[in-house]
Design a protein around this motif. Structure first.
Motif, PDB file in Angstrom:
ATOM      1  N   CYS A  16       0.608  -3.424  -1.576  1.00 25.75           N
ATOM      2  CA  CYS A  16       2.014  -3.775  -1.773  1.00 25.75           C
ATOM      3  C   CYS A  16       2.920  -2.998  -0.836  1.00 25.75           C
ATOM      4  O   CYS A  16       2.467  -2.356   0.115  1.00 25.75           O
TER       5      CYS A  16
ATOM      6  N   CYS B 116       5.425  -6.323  -5.660  1.00 26.93           N
ATOM      7  CA  CYS B 116       6.306  -5.849  -4.579  1.00 26.93           C
ATOM      8  C   CYS B 116       5.899  -6.316  -3.190  1.00 26.93           C
ATOM      9  O   CYS B 116       5.466  -5.519  -2.355  1.00 26.93           O
TER      10      CYS B 116
ATOM     11  N   TYR C  88       3.290  -8.497   1.091  1.00 25.18           N
ATOM     12  CA  TYR C  88       1.948  -7.997   0.837  1.00 25.18           C
ATOM     13  C   TYR C  88       1.116  -7.916   2.116  1.00 25.18           C
ATOM     14  O   TYR C  88       1.340  -8.654   3.072  1.00 25.18           O
TER      15      TYR C  88
ATOM     16  N   SER D 129       0.128  -3.360  -8.191  1.00 24.84           N
ATOM     17  CA  SER D 129      -0.707  -3.859  -7.103  1.00 24.84           C
ATOM     18  C   SER D 129      -2.146  -4.060  -7.568  1.00 24.84           C
ATOM     19  O   SER D 129      -2.772  -5.081  -7.267  1.00 24.84           O
TER      20      SER D 129
END
Length: 538
Positions: free
Chosen positions: A315, A221, A224, A186
């Motif tokens: 994330c 990931c 967001y 992130s």
């Protein structure tokens, strides 16, 4: 003209729900005519420890509600729903307090604001650091911080320290805190662009932002919480605003500007950019609508010759909590302890019922032949052995090749999983063990595949064109798995873990693991097709 001070970030009254940890270590004493809040080091230690434990296992109710909403959205794709459902299952496992929600338990960050009527004996940073140390020592968290011994030699600190601790003087009779655990994936999606004032028209700015948002990719990931900051009195203020806004710290800013030059949120542009992200088709990692849960756009004042623009994300491991110390005691933000309420019964057909089972115990040629029968986007269920290797392990293998030594057989005979586990809890086979960012290993792929290795790779996120070209040249595959499901993988999918090389590297050692029903997708195939290229990410 009369001087009038206006704060740059005018915020509304704090309405955060808190839970009380203790009233010990806090008292009020007279200092002349003033009541001073006296805070002992133990109160700071306790707060920091509790915060870092909580944020590695618990999420805010609002974040969980956003995941649950994906499952109810008729416009969400099967892949959106599949990822959201897995992330909710992961949240429920992590809430048990044993397995952290992500294997990358982050850099610990503390932003503190100490009121003028708050007294400590000094050493506040050391007390907060000790509390963080306690959290990482006691729980099954990962040590990710590297100490530079020289320009090119590093060693894991084995404590997850140092933490980033910033203490400011602000307010009256309270000591207020924001605790963040920021993972590398992130953090690596935080960008500063030095624009020019010519961008300050609607169409030019939106076109610029669309181009830059696409560069975020999926390695951190998603879905967001996306933040965009336009302006800033310095580059560092712009990026700091990005980080704090990603934690929703600045949600209560005004929504209009003024001649006093305060920061504000542009809510209309937030809605427009959010719709733009939905139309990109990237979705929650494997195509769809939910690239972002939401968007924050903050406008800051600027020097007339400068237009810094910051972009960043929080994330799926959306880890932060507020804290405070007042005359009434020590308090931490109340996160969700029962995420099961957000996990509805769901028809598996909504998640897509076409899954190809891959037996990883077969010889590599058979695995490749099976994968070659299926197109990109195919959902897989992996069972059998994997070799785990990430950055430092790949560097070690390259050093072997450069010395004229052969490629290890285990790199040829098994798929390579890019990952690094958290600590293994007692009575568990594995600690949290989700995929890491694939792109960091891109430079190794062509060389390794030419040597007959890394022919099947498993990780998260999009990859560079050189990986796509290498897979076409050497008949290899890149499989993507769900970023953000590390606790679920540890509990439900990983059945055996053993170190087979470089144990001195700690979590970056080479492991051999056995998995059962580990979810994955074909992202790049042996013909050079690339799922993410179709989404303009490659």
């Amino acid at each position: 003209m009369t001087f009038h001070y206006s704060p740059l970030f005018p915020l509304a009254t704090d309405t955060t729900p808190y839970r009380k940890l203790t009233d010990k270590g806090v008292r009020v004493e007279k200092f002349g005519t003033r009541d001073m809040l006296v805070v002992e080091p133990d109160a700071l230690k306790l707060l920091a420890e509790a915060a870092l434990i909580d944020i590695n296992h618990l999420l805010r109710p609002g974040h969980l509600a956003q995941l649950a909403a994906i499952l109810k959205d008729p416009e969400a794709t099967e892949n959106d729903k599949f990822v959201a459902y897995d992330l909710l299952k992961n949240a429920n496992i992590a809430a048990g307090g044993i397995l952290p929600m992500c294997q990358d338990t982050g850099t610990a960050i503390v932003v503190a604001k100490k009121g003028r009527l708050v007294f400590t004996e000094g050493g506040d940073e050391a007390a907060l650091a000790e509390g963080i140390w306690n959290a990482y020592e006691k729980k099954n968290l990962r040590y990710s911080q590297l100490a530079p011994l020289s320009m090119f030699e590093e060693r894991n600190t084995k404590t997850n320290l140092p933490a980033q601790i910033e203490i400011y003087s602000e307010g009256e009779d309270a000591y207020k805190f924001l605790f963040i655990a920021k993972g590398g994936g992130s953090a690596n999606k935080t960008f500063l662009y030095q624009g020019t004032p010519s961008l300050l028209t609607h169409d030019r700015l939106v076109a610029f932002l669309k181009e830059k948002i696409l560069t975020l990719g999926t390695a951190a990931c998603p879905p967001y919480h996306l933040v965009i900051v336009i302006g800033g009195t310095s580059a560092e203020l712009t990026l700091k605003t990005v980080k704090l806004a990603s934690t929703r710290y600045y949600d209560d800013l005004p929504t209009t500007g003024g001649e006093d030059a305060h920061a504000f949120r542009d809510v209309a542009l937030e809605v427009e950019i959010h719709k733009l992200t939905q139309d990109l088709g990237v979705g929650a990692q494997f195509g769809g609508k939910y690239f972002c849960h939401d968007v924050r756009v903050i406008r800051l004042p600027r020097h007339g010759a400068s237009l810094p623009i910051g972009i960043g994300v929080s994330c799926s491991a959306d880890r932060q909590a507020l804290g405070k110390i007042t005359k009434d005691g020590v308090f931490i933000e109340e996160l969700e302890h029962d995420p099961a309420k957000y996990l509805p019964p769901i028809d598996a057909a909504l998640l897509g019922d076409s899954v190809v089972e891959i037996d990883l115990s077969k010889p590599m040629p058979e695995i490749l032949a099976t994968l070659s029968k299926h197109p990109i986007k195919t959902r897989l269920s992996l069972s059998g052995p994997l070799i785990v290797a990430r950055d430092l392990a790949h560097a070690k293998i390259r050093e072997r090749l450069e010395r004229g030594e052969p490629m290890p057989d285990y790199f040829k005979n098994h798929p390579i999983y890019y990952a690094g586990p958290a600590k293994t809890p007692a009575s568990h086979v594995s600690g949290s063990f989700g995929p890491t960012t694939a792109g960091r290993m891109d430079s190794y792929v062509d060389e390794f595949q030419a040597a007959g290795a890394s022919l099947v790779m498993l990780a998260k996120g999009n990859r560079s064109p050189q990986v796509r070209e290498a897979c076409a040249r050497h008949h290899g595959f890149y499989l993507g798995s769900i970023g953000g499901s590390a606790a679920r993988f540890a509990q439900d999918c990983i059945t055996k873990v053993e170190v087979i090389a470089y144990p001195e590297l700690g979590m970056e050692a080479i492991f051999k693991i056995e998995v059962k029903d580990l979810p994955a997708f074909i992202v790049i195939d042996d013909k050079g097709n690339d799922f993410f290229k179709e989404l303009n990410l490659g």
